[in-house]
Design a protein around this motif. Structure first.
Motif, PDB file in Angstrom:
ATOM      1  N   TRP A   1      33.333  -4.761  10.596  1.00 13.32           N
ATOM      2  CA  TRP A   1      33.724  -4.234  11.902  1.00 13.32           C
ATOM      3  C   TRP A   1      35.130  -4.667  12.270  1.00 13.32           C
ATOM      4  CZ3 TRP A   1      35.237  -6.216  16.550  1.00 13.32           C
ATOM      5  CH2 TRP A   1      35.219  -5.358  17.654  1.00 13.32           C
ATOM      6  N   ALA A   2      35.491  -5.956  12.037  1.00 16.85           N
ATOM      7  CA  ALA A   2      36.838  -6.443  12.364  1.00 16.85           C
ATOM      8  C   ALA A   2      37.892  -5.728  11.532  1.00 16.85           C
ATOM      9  CB  ALA A   2      36.899  -7.958  12.128  1.00 16.85           C
ATOM     10  N   TYR A   3      37.603  -5.494  10.248  1.00 20.65           N
ATOM     11  CA  TYR A   3      38.578  -4.800   9.416  1.00 20.65           C
ATOM     12  C   TYR A   3      38.771  -3.356   9.862  1.00 20.65           C
ATOM     13  CZ  TYR A   3      40.649  -2.511   5.403  1.00 20.65           C
ATOM     14  OH  TYR A   3      41.465  -1.757   4.596  1.00 20.65           O
ATOM     15  N   ARG A   4      37.647  -2.697  10.196  1.00 17.01           N
ATOM     16  CA  ARG A   4      37.748  -1.274  10.525  1.00 17.01           C
ATOM     17  C   ARG A   4      38.416  -1.047  11.869  1.00 17.01           C
ATOM     18  NH1 ARG A   4      32.273   1.850   9.928  1.00 17.01           N
ATOM     19  NH2 ARG A   4      32.692   1.199   7.760  1.00 17.01           N
ATOM     20  N   TYR A   5      38.125  -1.886  12.869  1.00 17.49           N
ATOM     21  CA  TYR A   5      38.605  -1.597  14.221  1.00 17.49           C
ATOM     22  C   TYR A   5      39.756  -2.497  14.669  1.00 17.49           C
ATOM     23  CZ  TYR A   5      34.348   1.126  14.494  1.00 17.49           C
ATOM     24  OH  TYR A   5      33.361   2.029  14.242  1.00 17.49           O
ATOM     25  N   ALA A   6      40.126  -3.520  13.908  1.00 21.79           N
ATOM     26  CA  ALA A   6      41.223  -4.411  14.317  1.00 21.79           C
ATOM     27  C   ALA A   6      42.303  -4.524  13.254  1.00 21.79           C
ATOM     28  CB  ALA A   6      40.656  -5.805  14.644  1.00 21.79           C
TER      29      ALA A   6
ATOM     30  N   PRO B   1      44.135  -0.777  12.088  1.00 19.28           N
ATOM     31  CA  PRO B   1      45.213  -0.284  12.975  1.00 19.28           C
ATOM     32  C   PRO B   1      46.430  -1.205  13.014  1.00 19.28           C
ATOM     33  CG  PRO B   1      43.079  -0.088  14.045  1.00 19.28           C
ATOM     34  CD  PRO B   1      42.847  -0.872  12.805  1.00 19.28           C
TER      35      PRO B   1
END
Length: 373
Positions: free
Chosen positions: A114-119, A122
């Motif tokens: 989740w951290a890689y995909r959304y933080a 980008p």
């Protein structure tokens, strides 16, 4: 073709060879025969000790070591492996399946994804745009500085090339003059050294080479020929004496073997065939064979009893495992909720019919609500 395969003719032997051969062979034969007899006796004794003592002792020690060391170690290893599987492997597998894998999946992998995909993704795209703009500026500035340095370097190169050409011409002229002077001096020194070397070679040839060559031809060569003849004849005499001693040793051994058989082997064989063999056969047929059959019957019965006990224990363990599995499933369903479990089909019923198999007890008729309640 026949002439090609003929052996070469023997060279005539000198008087020195003939005079040395006979006494040397006599002396060597007298010295070698006792040594060969002693050697053959020691070898025969060693073979007898190996066959009668060392080989049976080695087999007994091997059987003893296998029975007292290898077999207990193997059983101990099997027991340790089974204990390790039960005490370590099963708990570790349970911890891995129900603790480590869920903790990794839901405590580490899912938050990291989740951290890689959304933080991080980008942020990486934004930093890529900034770095691309900075790199374009650095490339433009570096191209301008490189062009200025190239113009300055071309001017300095032309000036340095003209100065270097002039200095190289002056150095070449000076070097040619110095090389010519050194060449004249070297030729003079070479002529002088050549004359001195020729004189030294001639003096050494007269003072050393000629006397040494005379001494080699007149003294060392005849002495070497004599020593070679004596050594060759001595070696040949040792070979002949060793073969003759071998024939004598074999003849003596055959005579001793025949004498020992006549004095000891034949009476022992008669006693064995006449007295010992009938007694041993009677003991084997009367005592040993019935005892062996009774022991075999007892061992077969013990094996069958152990096999039946093992089957009963395995069936009990399987039933206990099935009961524990059903109780765990019912407890989980009572705690977490879920659709009602359908009762398992009894093994006495056949698939898709109400008939029962031959010799099987019919399943009890229990309703679904009663089973789940």
């Amino acid at each position: 073709m026949e002439q090609d395969h003929q052996p070469p003719p023997r060279q005539p032997e000198g008087c020195l060879t003939v005079a040395i051969r006979v006494p040397v062979r006599i002396v060597v034969l007298v010295l070698v025969v006792p040594v060969r007899l002693l050697w053959d006796a020691v070898a025969a004794a060693g073979r007898a000790v190996h066959r009668a003592v060392l080989r049976p002792a080695g087999r007994a020690l091997a059987w003893l070591g296998r029975t007292l060391v290898v077999v207990p170690l193997v059983w101990l290893g099997h027991g340790l492996v089974r204990a390790g599987r039960v005490l370590v492997g099963v708990p570790l597998a349970w911890l891995w399946r129900w603790l480590a894998v869920p903790l990794w999946r839901y405590g580490v992998a899912a938050p990291a994804l989740w951290a890689y995909r959304y933080a991080l993704a980008p942020l990486g795209r934004a930093s890529g745009w900034v770095l691309a703009a900075c790199w374009s500026g650095v490339v433009w500035a570096a191209s301008g500085v490189w062009a200025a340095l190239a113009r300055l370097g071309s001017g300095l190169g032309i000036g340095l090339g003209w100065v270097g050409a002039r200095v190289w011409a002056v150095l070449g002229w000076v070097g040619a003059r110095v090389w010519a002077v050194l060449g004249w001096a070297g030729r003079g020194i070479g002529v002088a050294l050549s004359a001195i070397g020729t004189a030294l070679v001639r003096v050494g040839l007269i003072l050393f080479v000629v006397p040494v060559g005379w001494f080699w031809r007149r003294v060392l060569t005849p002495l070497g020929h004599a020593v070679a003849v004596v050594a060759h004849e001595t070696g040949a005499a040792f070979g002949h004496a060793w073969r003759i001693a071998g024939h004598l040793s074999r003849a003596l051994g055959r005579g001793l073997k025949w004498l020992g058989w006549q004095l000891a082997g034949r009476p022992v064989r008669w006693v064995w065939r006449t007295l010992c063999a009938p007694v041993l056969h009677w003991a084997r047929d009367t005592l040993w064979a019935p005892a062996a059959r009774a022991a075999a019957v007892a061992g077969r019965a013990a094996r069958e009893a152990l096999a039946a006990a093992g089957r009963t224990a395995r069936e009990a363990l399987a039933s206990a495992r099935d009961t524990v599995r059903r109780a765990r499933a019912d407890a989980w369903r009572a705690l977490a909720g879920g659709p009602p479990r359908e009762p398992g089909r009894h093994p006495a019923r056949t698939l898709g019919s109400t008939t029962t198999a031959s010799g099987a007890v019919p399943a009890p008729e229990i309703s679904l609500h009663k089973t789940e309640g």
